[in-house]
Scaffold this active site. Structure first.
Site, short mmCIF file in Angstrom:
data_model
loop_
_atom_site.label_atom_id
_atom_site.label_comp_id
_atom_site.label_asym_id
_atom_site.label_seq_id
_atom_site.Cartn_x
_atom_site.Cartn_y
_atom_site.Cartn_z
N TYR A 156 0.84 -1.21 0.00
CA TYR A 156 0.00 0.00 0.00
C TYR A 156 0.87 1.26 0.00
O TYR A 156 0.65 2.19 -0.78
CB TYR A 156 -0.91 -0.04 1.23
CG TYR A 156 -1.93 1.07 1.31
CD1 TYR A 156 -3.11 1.02 0.56
CD2 TYR A 156 -1.74 2.16 2.15
CE1 TYR A 156 -4.05 2.04 0.65
CE2 TYR A 156 -2.67 3.17 2.25
CZ TYR A 156 -3.84 3.11 1.49
OH TYR A 156 -4.77 4.12 1.58
N LYS A 160 1.11 4.17 -2.88
CA LYS A 160 0.76 5.58 -2.61
C LYS A 160 1.96 6.50 -2.82
O LYS A 160 1.78 7.67 -3.20
CB LYS A 160 0.20 5.71 -1.19
CG LYS A 160 -1.10 4.95 -0.97
CD LYS A 160 -2.18 5.44 -1.91
CE LYS A 160 -3.52 4.75 -1.72
NZ LYS A 160 -4.56 5.24 -2.62
P1 NAP Z 1 -13.44 2.54 0.63
O1 NAP Z 1 -14.45 3.13 1.55
O2 NAP Z 1 -12.99 1.14 0.82
O3 NAP Z 1 -13.98 2.74 -0.88
C1 NAP Z 1 -13.19 2.30 -1.94
C2 NAP Z 1 -13.87 2.68 -3.24
O4 NAP Z 1 -13.02 2.23 -4.32
C3 NAP Z 1 -15.21 2.00 -3.43
O5 NAP Z 1 -16.06 2.86 -4.16
C4 NAP Z 1 -14.84 0.77 -4.27
O6 NAP Z 1 -15.91 0.27 -5.06
C5 NAP Z 1 -13.78 1.38 -5.16
N1 NAP Z 1 -12.89 0.38 -5.76
C6 NAP Z 1 -12.09 -0.53 -5.12
N2 NAP Z 1 -11.42 -1.26 -6.01
C7 NAP Z 1 -11.78 -0.81 -7.24
C8 NAP Z 1 -11.44 -1.16 -8.56
N3 NAP Z 1 -10.57 -2.15 -8.83
N4 NAP Z 1 -12.00 -0.47 -9.59
C9 NAP Z 1 -12.87 0.53 -9.35
N5 NAP Z 1 -13.25 0.91 -8.13
C10 NAP Z 1 -12.71 0.24 -7.08
O7 NAP Z 1 -12.08 3.41 0.63
P2 NAP Z 1 -11.77 4.89 1.16
O8 NAP Z 1 -11.31 4.78 2.56
O9 NAP Z 1 -12.89 5.79 0.80
O10 NAP Z 1 -10.49 5.22 0.29
C11 NAP Z 1 -10.56 5.98 -0.91
C12 NAP Z 1 -9.14 6.30 -1.35
O11 NAP Z 1 -8.49 7.06 -0.33
C13 NAP Z 1 -8.28 5.05 -1.56
O12 NAP Z 1 -7.38 5.26 -2.63
C14 NAP Z 1 -7.50 4.95 -0.26
O13 NAP Z 1 -6.29 4.26 -0.42
C15 NAP Z 1 -7.28 6.42 0.05
N6 NAP Z 1 -6.99 6.69 1.46
C16 NAP Z 1 -7.89 6.36 2.43
C17 NAP Z 1 -7.58 6.63 3.76
C18 NAP Z 1 -8.52 6.31 4.89
O14 NAP Z 1 -8.13 6.50 6.06
N7 NAP Z 1 -9.73 5.85 4.63
C19 NAP Z 1 -6.36 7.22 4.08
C20 NAP Z 1 -5.46 7.54 3.05
C21 NAP Z 1 -5.81 7.27 1.74
P3 NAP Z 1 -16.98 -0.82 -4.43
O15 NAP Z 1 -17.85 -0.04 -3.49
O16 NAP Z 1 -17.71 -1.31 -5.62
O17 NAP Z 1 -16.16 -1.87 -3.73
#
Ligand code: NAP
Length: 247
Positions: A156, A160
């Site tokens: 991961y 990133k």
């Molecule tokens: P999340 O709630 O798990 O949502 C992930 C989203 O990505 C969902 O809409 C999922 O679709 C979609 N997705 C996953 N794999 C995919 C693929 N192969 N093709 C198309 N869509 C896909 O994640 P989140 O926490 O909102 O994270 C969003 C972004 O922010 C990510 O890149 C994550 O790494 C980054 N981020 C998050 C955090 C945190 O603390 N949450 C911190 C730093 C960075 P489905 O609903 O259909 O599964």
């Protein structure tokens, strides 16, 4: 001051979490929204209805962001429907956490493909038409761990960190065409991704965040709105942290 009326955004992974909040906030400012997801049909249908209720045009496409050809097909569909893409948000992401010693090749490949290759796929697909229109804002979702690393997240963190290199390079390649590219590095944001962590880990995380709380998805969305809008017209090649002073 912020006006996205007449603008079209393509957001990967907006059925849930941060992507969903970005879609809803952009729509508040009049932006038409195309978004992708991979699994959650009901969540995607729900957000589609919520966005349509805001009076903007909405295109919901089930497509794997890790697939190069599929990403190009999505961009073609969006341009056919909306005629142009002004804002690209590469947000789709996954985790497969474990110590590097135990990490399988499949866990490495899956995370790199969904998190990093997807950004290449979509930037590759969308930039030719942005170059033709001589404008565009590209935003990619990095992470605090892409800057500082994190035990148990080698795949991961590498994905990133890779996003940062890709986005900074893109900003240099395309700045002359009035295309901006920036990354957001969220800290610990409460979504399904972080709720999957054990309760004890989440409690420990709070202790190391100087603001002593998780971030909310809309706190990341507000930074994406800034980067998408003319408020950031001279901001490019940057990584903006949204992390409560963590890291
Ligand atoms: P999340 O709630 O798990 O949502 C992930 C989203 O990505 C969902 O809409 C999922 O679709 C979609 N997705 C996953 N794999 C995919 C693929 N192969 N093709 C198309 N869509 C896909 O994640 P989140 O926490 O909102 O994270 C969003 C972004 O922010 C990510 O890149 C994550 O790494 C980054 N981020 C998050 C955090 C945190 O603390 N949450 C911190 C730093 C960075 P489905 O609903 O259909 O599964």
């Amino acid at each position: 001051m912020i006006n996205l009326e007449g603008k079209n955004a393509l957001i990967t992974g907006a059925s849930r979490g941060i992507g969903r909040s970005i879609a809803l906030l952009f729509a508040e400012y009049g932006c038409n929204i195309a978004f992708t997801y991979i699994n959650e049909d009901q969540e995607a249908a729900d957000i589609t209805a919520e966005l349509q209720a805001k009076g903007v045009r909405v295109l919901c496409i089930k497509s794997d962001a890790a697939n190069f050809a599929a990403a190009h097909e999505v961009v073609k569909q969006v341009v056919d429907a909306f005629s142009k893409i002004d804002i690209l948000v590469c947000n789709a992401g996954i985790t497969h956490d474990t110590l590097l010693m135990r990490m399988t090749e499949e866990q490495w490949d899956d995370v790199l493909n969904v998190n990093l290759k997807s950004v290449f796929n979509y930037c590759h697909a969308v930039t030719p038409q942005m170059v033709r229109q001589r404008s565009g804002s590209i935003i990619a979702m990095s992470s605090v761990v892409g800057i500082g690393g994190n035990a148990g997240q080698a795949n991961y963190a590498a994905s990133k960190a890779g996003i940062i290199g890709l986005i900074k390079t893109l900003s240099k390649e395309l700045g002359g065409r009035n295309i901006r590219a920036n990354a957001i590095a969220p800290g610990f944001i409460l979504t399904d991704m972080t709720l999957a962590l054990p309760e004890a880990t989440r409690t420990e995380m709070i202790k190391i965040i100087p603001m002593h709380r998780y971030g909310e998805t809309d706190e990341v969305a507000k930074v994406a709105l800034f980067l998408a809008s003319d408020l950031s017209s001279y901001v490019s090649g940057q990584v903006i942290s949204v992390n409560g002073a963590m890291g």
